[in-house]
Design a protein around this motif. Structure first.
Motif, PDB file in Angstrom:
ATOM      1  N   ASP A  66       0.820  -1.219   0.000  1.00 63.08           N
ATOM      2  CA  ASP A  66       0.000   0.000   0.000  1.00 63.08           C
ATOM      3  C   ASP A  66       0.853   1.269   0.000  1.00 63.08           C
ATOM      4  N   LYS A  67       2.042   1.192   0.551  1.00 61.56           N
ATOM      5  CA  LYS A  67       2.933   2.358   0.584  1.00 61.56           C
ATOM      6  C   LYS A  67       3.388   2.754  -0.828  1.00 61.56           C
ATOM      7  N   TYR A  68       3.286   1.819  -1.765  1.00 60.44           N
ATOM      8  CA  TYR A  68       3.725   2.064  -3.138  1.00 60.44           C
ATOM      9  C   TYR A  68       2.531   2.297  -4.068  1.00 60.44           C
ATOM     10  N   GLY A  69       1.381   2.654  -3.494  1.00 62.45           N
ATOM     11  CA  GLY A  69       0.171   2.828  -4.297  1.00 62.45           C
ATOM     12  C   GLY A  69       0.337   3.799  -5.442  1.00 62.45           C
ATOM     13  N   ASP A  70       0.974   4.937  -5.183  1.00 56.77           N
ATOM     14  CA  ASP A  70       1.174   5.938  -6.242  1.00 56.77           C
ATOM     15  C   ASP A  70       2.071   5.399  -7.348  1.00 56.77           C
ATOM     16  N   TRP A  71       3.102   4.658  -6.958  1.00 54.23           N
ATOM     17  CA  TRP A  71       4.018   4.082  -7.957  1.00 54.23           C
ATOM     18  C   TRP A  71       3.282   3.085  -8.842  1.00 54.23           C
ATOM     19  N   PHE A  72       2.482   2.219  -8.245  1.00 53.13           N
ATOM     20  CA  PHE A  72       1.696   1.270  -9.036  1.00 53.13           C
ATOM     21  C   PHE A  72       0.804   2.012 -10.043  1.00 53.13           C
ATOM     22  N   GLN A  73       0.160   3.067  -9.585  1.00 55.47           N
ATOM     23  CA  GLN A  73      -0.768   3.804 -10.446  1.00 55.47           C
ATOM     24  C   GLN A  73      -0.041   4.495 -11.588  1.00 55.47           C
ATOM     25  N   ARG A  74       1.119   5.124 -11.281  1.00 52.32           N
ATOM     26  CA  ARG A  74       1.886   5.824 -12.318  1.00 52.32           C
ATOM     27  C   ARG A  74       2.353   4.876 -13.416  1.00 52.32           C
ATOM     28  N   ASN A  75       2.616   3.646 -13.033  1.00 50.79           N
ATOM     29  CA  ASN A  75       3.160   2.685 -13.995  1.00 50.79           C
ATOM     30  C   ASN A  75       2.105   1.738 -14.561  1.00 50.79           C
ATOM     31  N   ASN A  76       0.829   2.048 -14.303  1.00 52.83           N
ATOM     32  CA  ASN A  76      -0.275   1.249 -14.832  1.00 52.83           C
ATOM     33  C   ASN A  76      -0.123  -0.226 -14.454  1.00 52.83           C
ATOM     34  N   ILE A  77       0.112  -0.464 -13.155  1.00 52.33           N
ATOM     35  CA  ILE A  77       0.282  -1.818 -12.638  1.00 52.33           C
ATOM     36  C   ILE A  77      -0.812  -2.097 -11.611  1.00 52.33           C
ATOM     37  N   THR A  78      -1.582  -3.135 -11.843  1.00 51.21           N
ATOM     38  CA  THR A  78      -2.543  -3.598 -10.851  1.00 51.21           C
ATOM     39  C   THR A  78      -1.903  -4.728 -10.046  1.00 51.21           C
ATOM     40  N   ARG A  79      -2.477  -5.048  -8.899  1.00 48.57           N
ATOM     41  CA  ARG A  79      -1.831  -6.030  -8.029  1.00 48.57           C
ATOM     42  C   ARG A  79      -2.872  -6.791  -7.219  1.00 48.57           C
ATOM     43  N   ASP A  80      -2.455  -7.963  -6.726  1.00 43.86           N
ATOM     44  CA  ASP A  80      -3.231  -8.675  -5.730  1.00 43.86           C
ATOM     45  C   ASP A  80      -2.284  -9.513  -4.887  1.00 43.86           C
ATOM     46  N   VAL A  81      -2.798 -10.045  -3.792  1.00 44.18           N
ATOM     47  CA  VAL A  81      -2.021 -10.865  -2.864  1.00 44.18           C
ATOM     48  C   VAL A  81      -2.659 -12.251  -2.812  1.00 44.18           C
ATOM     49  N   LEU A  82      -1.824 -13.290  -2.881  1.00 48.06           N
ATOM     50  CA  LEU A  82      -2.297 -14.668  -2.841  1.00 48.06           C
ATOM     51  C   LEU A  82      -1.608 -15.389  -1.688  1.00 48.06           C
ATOM     52  N   MET A  83      -2.360 -15.766  -0.662  1.00 50.41           N
ATOM     53  CA  MET A  83      -1.794 -16.451   0.499  1.00 50.41           C
ATOM     54  C   MET A  83      -1.972 -17.960   0.312  1.00 50.41           C
ATOM     55  N   ARG A  84      -1.049 -18.550  -0.437  1.00 48.59           N
ATOM     56  CA  ARG A  84      -1.065 -19.988  -0.724  1.00 48.59           C
ATOM     57  C   ARG A  84       0.378 -20.489  -0.737  1.00 48.59           C
ATOM     58  N   SER A  85       0.549 -21.782  -0.613  1.00 51.75           N
ATOM     59  CA  SER A  85       1.874 -22.383  -0.719  1.00 51.75           C
ATOM     60  C   SER A  85       2.246 -22.554  -2.186  1.00 51.75           C
ATOM     61  N   PHE A  86       3.491 -22.216  -2.533  1.00 56.06           N
ATOM     62  CA  PHE A  86       3.907 -22.373  -3.934  1.00 56.06           C
ATOM     63  C   PHE A  86       4.210 -23.829  -4.298  1.00 56.06           C
ATOM     64  N   TYR A  87       3.983 -24.745  -3.355  1.00 57.07           N
ATOM     65  CA  TYR A  87       4.110 -26.164  -3.675  1.00 57.07           C
ATOM     66  C   TYR A  87       2.768 -26.777  -4.076  1.00 57.07           C
ATOM     67  N   GLU A  88       1.791 -25.944  -4.424  1.00 55.70           N
ATOM     68  CA  GLU A  88       0.500 -26.416  -4.899  1.00 55.70           C
ATOM     69  C   GLU A  88       0.110 -25.613  -6.138  1.00 55.70           C
ATOM     70  N   PRO A  89      -0.897 -26.076  -6.891  1.00 60.50           N
ATOM     71  CA  PRO A  89      -1.346 -25.290  -8.056  1.00 60.50           C
ATOM     72  C   PRO A  89      -1.828 -23.913  -7.601  1.00 60.50           C
ATOM     73  N   LEU A  90      -1.490 -22.880  -8.403  1.00 54.09           N
ATOM     74  CA  LEU A  90      -1.827 -21.514  -8.024  1.00 54.09           C
ATOM     75  C   LEU A  90      -2.665 -20.784  -9.067  1.00 54.09           C
ATOM     76  N   PHE A  91      -2.452 -21.061 -10.362  1.00 54.99           N
ATOM     77  CA  PHE A  91      -3.081 -20.285 -11.428  1.00 54.99           C
ATOM     78  C   PHE A  91      -3.625 -21.198 -12.520  1.00 54.99           C
ATOM     79  N   GLU A  92      -4.422 -20.615 -13.389  1.00 58.77           N
ATOM     80  CA  GLU A  92      -4.936 -21.359 -14.530  1.00 58.77           C
ATOM     81  C   GLU A  92      -3.800 -21.736 -15.481  1.00 58.77           C
TER      82      GLU A  92
END
Length: 349
Positions: free
Chosen positions: A76-102
């Motif tokens: 959240d502290k980098y909100g302005d930076w994300f907006q200036r660079n046209n970057i959207t974001r999300d957080v995923l609280m999962r283990s990377f030893y399991e399937p994560l995405f399509e």
């Protein structure tokens, strides 16, 4: 990025909507290292990419037992930076030893010093500590890492084959299924050439020495040392390459169709190398920063062994003393990273 720009140019000509570049940071922790890396990467892309915009979506993945609130607060502290660079974001609280995405949805995976941690979903650490050891009663109090000199060679080789190679291979196969054709992944792990775990005098690790001192002083029960094991493995370049080979033969089942494929066979090695680094801090106590990092990494695994608060405080005090005895205060602690970069081929060999 070049492939993505070609795709968007074709989309403009066809009159179809362009899409965002999909990036994933695996093992984001509190987000501070992730943001430093992401900012560097975005600036580099801008300098080399010309005038065409590069809209992105970044997913920050972290283990479900970690502090999600702290990670989100950092981002959240980098909100302005994300907006200036046209970057959207999300957080995923999962283990990377399991399937994560399509399947075939991600353009780039990156992970910084996380994948030396093994898949701890079984939580069978006590059996992990005795893996490959015949005389368990004599050896379990001699080490807390599979990679340290006082650990039996039979245990280290059993971990390498049965845990380290298999876990990294499983991770690579899962990510291969989720990568778009020609997508890439950059994985940086803590490397085997590391004085944190193999001190320059050739003896046991500082944590093992500290716990032994506590036992000798009557400040720690020996059973705590016998139960303590760090669930990670420090890989060489050859280890990473071997895991990539294993990944090619792992079946990954599709949750929708139930059919299995071997997406790891599509991964092509771009580069794998060892990078030497030194951990220190400017000022009167260069080892202070190295010790603080060491303690932050090991605190939870020590707590899992069940010490009292007094025992934990004693271990910390003795470990700090060991640090200043075995390491050069002017140089810090030499260590290394093992970096693995792969690309997904568009078709099988």
């Amino acid at each position: 990025a070049k492939r993505y720009r070609f795709e968007n140019q074709a989309a403009v000509l066809d009159g179809t909507p362009s899409r965002r570049l999909q990036l994933v940071d695996l093992g984001s922790s509190d987000g501070s290292s992730s943001m430093a890396t992401l900012q560097f990467a975005v600036n580099s892309l801008k300098q080399s990419g010309g005038d065409m915009p590069l809209p992105m979506h970044v997913t920050f993945e972290e283990h479900p037992r970690s502090d999600e609130k702290k990670l989100r607060s950092t981002l959240d502290k980098y909100g302005d930076w994300f907006q200036r660079n046209n970057i959207t974001r999300d957080v995923l609280m999962r283990s990377f030893y399991e399937p994560l995405f399509e399947a075939e949805s991600i353009d780039f995976f990156m992970s910084f010093i996380c994948l030396h941690w093994l898949d701890s979903s079984s939580n069978d650490f006590e059996n992990w500590k005795s893996l490959g050891i015949h005389d368990k009663a004599e050896m379990l109090g001699d080490f807390v890492y599979a990679n340290e000199s006082s650990a039996p060679k039979s245990l280290r080789e059993a971990w390498r084959t049965n845990l380290a190679h298999r876990h990294l291979a499983k991770f690579l196969a899962l990510r291969a299924k989720e990568m778009r054709p020609a997508a890439e992944a950059l994985i940086v792990m803590v490397g085997a050439n590391n004085e944190y775990f193999a001190p320059p005098d050739g003896g046991p690790s500082p944590l093992t020495r500290a716990m032994r001192r506590c036992i000798e002083r009557g400040e720690l029960r020996e059973e705590i040392l016998r139960r303590t094991i760090a669930p990670f493995f420090l890989r060489t370049v050859d280890d990473a390459r071997a895991a990539l080979d294993v990944a090619a033969d792992i079946d990954i089942k599709d949750a929708t169709t139930g059919t299995s494929t071997r997406p790891g066979a599509l991964l092509q090695l771009i580069d794998c190398r060892s990078i030497k680094v030194v951990t220190s801090e400017e000022g009167d106590d260069p080892l202070g920063g190295a010790f603080d990092l060491f303690w932050a990494i090991h605190l939870n695994l020590l707590i899992n062994a069940g010490p009292t608060t007094a025992e934990l405080n004693s271990i910390k005090a003795q470990a700090r003393g060991v640090f200043h005895k075995i390491y050069d205060s002017k140089k810090g602690v030499p260590s290394s990273f093992t970096a693995l970069c792969v690309r997904k081929r568009t078709r099988s060999k």
